[in-house]
Design an enzyme around this catalytic site. Structure first.
Site, PDB file in Angstrom:
ATOM      1  N   SER A  28       2.194  43.170 -15.921  1.00  0.00           N
ATOM      2  CA  SER A  28       2.535  41.881 -16.538  1.00  0.00           C
ATOM      3  C   SER A  28       3.756  41.236 -15.855  1.00  0.00           C
ATOM      4  O   SER A  28       3.657  40.140 -15.307  1.00  0.00           O
ATOM      5  CB  SER A  28       2.798  42.105 -18.033  1.00  0.00           C
ATOM      6  OG  SER A  28       3.239  40.917 -18.636  1.00  0.00           O
ATOM      7  N   ARG A  49       0.854  52.173  -7.176  1.00  0.00           N
ATOM      8  CA  ARG A  49      -0.059  53.273  -6.828  1.00  0.00           C
ATOM      9  C   ARG A  49      -1.462  52.723  -6.566  1.00  0.00           C
ATOM     10  O   ARG A  49      -1.871  51.716  -7.153  1.00  0.00           O
ATOM     11  CB  ARG A  49      -0.067  54.334  -7.920  1.00  0.00           C
ATOM     12  CG  ARG A  49      -0.547  53.829  -9.266  1.00  0.00           C
ATOM     13  CD  ARG A  49      -0.469  54.930 -10.311  1.00  0.00           C
ATOM     14  NE  ARG A  49      -0.834  54.413 -11.623  1.00  0.00           N
ATOM     15  CZ  ARG A  49      -0.739  55.098 -12.744  1.00  0.00           C
ATOM     16  NH1 ARG A  49      -0.264  56.336 -12.741  1.00  0.00           N
ATOM     17  NH2 ARG A  49      -1.101  54.569 -13.895  1.00  0.00           N
ATOM     18  N   SER A  52      -6.082  51.387  -8.643  1.00  0.00           N
ATOM     19  CA  SER A  52      -6.145  50.745  -9.951  1.00  0.00           C
ATOM     20  C   SER A  52      -6.375  49.247  -9.781  1.00  0.00           C
ATOM     21  O   SER A  52      -6.220  48.692  -8.692  1.00  0.00           O
ATOM     22  CB  SER A  52      -4.845  50.978 -10.723  1.00  0.00           C
ATOM     23  OG  SER A  52      -3.814  50.193 -10.168  1.00  0.00           O
ATOM     24  N   VAL A  86       7.263  55.388 -18.958  1.00  0.00           N
ATOM     25  CA  VAL A  86       7.009  56.191 -17.756  1.00  0.00           C
ATOM     26  C   VAL A  86       8.156  56.080 -16.742  1.00  0.00           C
ATOM     27  O   VAL A  86       8.213  56.826 -15.770  1.00  0.00           O
ATOM     28  CB  VAL A  86       5.670  55.824 -17.055  1.00  0.00           C
ATOM     29  CG1 VAL A  86       4.533  55.772 -18.058  1.00  0.00           C
ATOM     30  CG2 VAL A  86       5.746  54.529 -16.284  1.00  0.00           C
ATOM     31  N   GLN A  87       9.071  55.134 -16.980  1.00  0.00           N
ATOM     32  CA  GLN A  87      10.105  54.861 -15.976  1.00  0.00           C
ATOM     33  C   GLN A  87      10.952  56.081 -15.606  1.00  0.00           C
ATOM     34  O   GLN A  87      11.222  56.320 -14.436  1.00  0.00           O
ATOM     35  CB  GLN A  87      11.027  53.728 -16.449  1.00  0.00           C
ATOM     36  CG  GLN A  87      10.371  52.360 -16.380  1.00  0.00           C
ATOM     37  CD  GLN A  87      11.331  51.236 -16.711  1.00  0.00           C
ATOM     38  OE1 GLN A  87      12.546  51.428 -16.712  1.00  0.00           O
ATOM     39  NE2 GLN A  87      10.795  50.061 -16.986  1.00  0.00           N
ATOM     40  N   HIS A 109      14.208  45.335 -18.821  1.00  0.00           N
ATOM     41  CA  HIS A 109      14.528  45.761 -20.192  1.00  0.00           C
ATOM     42  C   HIS A 109      15.445  46.967 -20.033  1.00  0.00           C
ATOM     43  O   HIS A 109      15.161  47.863 -19.241  1.00  0.00           O
ATOM     44  CB  HIS A 109      13.246  46.124 -20.942  1.00  0.00           C
ATOM     45  CG  HIS A 109      13.473  46.624 -22.343  1.00  0.00           C
ATOM     46  ND1 HIS A 109      14.495  46.170 -23.148  1.00  0.00           N
ATOM     47  CD2 HIS A 109      12.792  47.533 -23.087  1.00  0.00           C
ATOM     48  CE1 HIS A 109      14.434  46.785 -24.325  1.00  0.00           C
ATOM     49  NE2 HIS A 109      13.419  47.625 -24.309  1.00  0.00           N
ATOM     50  N   ASP A 192      16.554  43.597 -28.616  1.00  0.00           N
ATOM     51  CA  ASP A 192      15.137  43.530 -28.265  1.00  0.00           C
ATOM     52  C   ASP A 192      14.323  44.483 -29.148  1.00  0.00           C
ATOM     53  O   ASP A 192      13.303  44.099 -29.726  1.00  0.00           O
ATOM     54  CB  ASP A 192      14.961  43.885 -26.786  1.00  0.00           C
ATOM     55  CG  ASP A 192      13.554  43.605 -26.291  1.00  0.00           C
ATOM     56  OD1 ASP A 192      13.243  42.423 -26.079  1.00  0.00           O
ATOM     57  OD2 ASP A 192      12.773  44.559 -26.129  1.00  0.00           O
TER      58      ASP A 192
END
Ligand code: NDP
Ligand code: MG
Length: 334
Positions: A28, A49, A52, A86-87, A109, A192
């Site tokens: 996004s 990656r 996908s 996942v970061q 974020h 947030d």
């Protein structure tokens, strides 16, 4: 104190002139920020990656995506635009080993950096430039000549030159056209999470569901309950967006306005406000972050079960059918 807000004239794109920016992830935010940067004349590479749909999308947009490692190695500025959960793992394995002093580590974020899950090596400044809107809007507004407002925050000890890079970055994605508000990692992350939990996602979903169930349990038709409690919400929110509470109240009937003043506080009670403060506390002290990380480490079983359960809620079943009959709505299905 009024917030500091930057506009186009406060930012200088030449701060990015000799820099290579790696965008990690072509989802996004990634697809939107990468294309805006490129159209603003920046040197952008994609770390995505293979195998996908997002990889193919990047290729179809004339990028040549590299592996995350290769992108980081080639970059001066690295922006991690992967899902927050996942970061930390991707960072430890594929990003951190290839960062060099003088690099800038960016995000949209502050979750991982604020809660210490992503720790920059010595000599690497952290910088947040967070568009206040979803990626598709970041792209479409930019293409139209506008921009989604952004937040900017500098990590601990970051140099003034990093702020200049951040402002230039915000300008390149269209943010300074809308306004860029100066904040901190803590404020961005905590507000947030609070906003999405208490109002935007958690609060409003639960309010709509509870009201729908109340009407249906009392014997009213589910279709009526859907229109009253979910469909019409958009009309009200549009009025908020254009002119705040006052404009909404000016626009609705006096009867609706009287019901608003006298019944609203019976729905959001002192008990609800107390719960809001408790939720804020759990965000501030890291309890929410720990819970969400543990949930993911376990394969997110509770999260997935809850998602499945809510997808088959009666309001979703009824809504899906009704939206298909409203030809002007671009009805979406997940
Ligand atoms: P998306 O979920 O859209 O990004 C997915 C991207 O991450 C894809 O390119 C995906 O690749 C890749 N990815 C996912 N898992 C892995 C993995 N394990 N290893 C490598 N790559 C992976 O993310 P968003 O754009 O929504 O969010 C990115 C950041 O932006 C987050 O920090 C978020 O909080 C922030 N943000 C998001 C906003 C939004 O509206 N979406 C608004 C403001 C900030 P693949 O296709 O191969 O799975
Ligand atoms: Mg948000």
């Amino acid at each position: 104190m009024a917030a500091k807000i930057y506009y186009d004239n406060d930012a200088d794109l030449s701060c990015l002139k000799d820099k290579t920016i790696a965008i990690l992830g072509y989802g996004s935010q990634g697809h939107a920020q990468a294309q805006n940067l490129r159209d603003s004349g920046c040197n952008v590479i994609i770390g995505q990656r293979e195998g996908s749909a997002n990889y193919d999308l990047a290729v179809s947009h004339n990028f040549e995506p590299k592996s995350i490692e290769e992108a980081v190695k080639a970059a001066d500025i690295v922006n991690i635009l992967l899902p927050d959960e996942v970061q930390a793992d991707v960072y430890r394995a594929q990003v951190r080993p290839h960062l060099r002093p003088g690099n800038i580590l960016m995000c949209s974020h502050g979750f991982n950096i604020h809660f210490g899950l992503v720790e920059p090596p010595k000599g690497v400044d952290t910088l947040l430039v967070a568009p206040k809107g979803p990626g598709h809007l970041v792209r479409s507004e930019y293409v139209k000549g506008g921009g989604v407002p952004c937040l900017i925050a500098l990590g601990e000890g970051a140099a003034e030159s990093t702020r200049q890079v951040g402002l230039a970055y915000a300008k390149a994605i269209g943010g300074t056209r809308g306004g860029v508000i100066e904040t901190t990692f803590a404020e961005e992350t905590e507000t947030d999470l609070f906003g999405e939990q208490v109002v935007l996602c958690g609060g409003v979903s639960e309010l709509v569901k509870a009201a729908f169930e109340t009407l249906v349990d009392a014997g009213y038709q589910p279709e009526m309950a859907y229109f009253e409690c979910m469909h019409e919400l958009k009309l009200i929110v549009d009025l908020f967006y254009e002119g705040g509470l006052s404009y909404m109240r000016y626009s609705v009937s006096n009867t609706a306005e009287y019901g608003d003043y006298t019944r609203g506080p019976r729905v959001i009670t002192e008990q609800t406000r107390q719960e809001m403060r408790r939720i804020l506390k759990e965000i501030q002290d890291g309890q929410f972050a720990r819970e969400w990380i543990l949930e993911n480490k376990a394969g997110a079983p509770a999260f997935k079960a809850r998602r499945r359960r809510d997808r088959s809620h009666q309001i979703e079943v009824v809504g899906r059918r009704l939206r298909k009959l409203m030809s002007w709505i671009d009805a979406k299905e997940v």
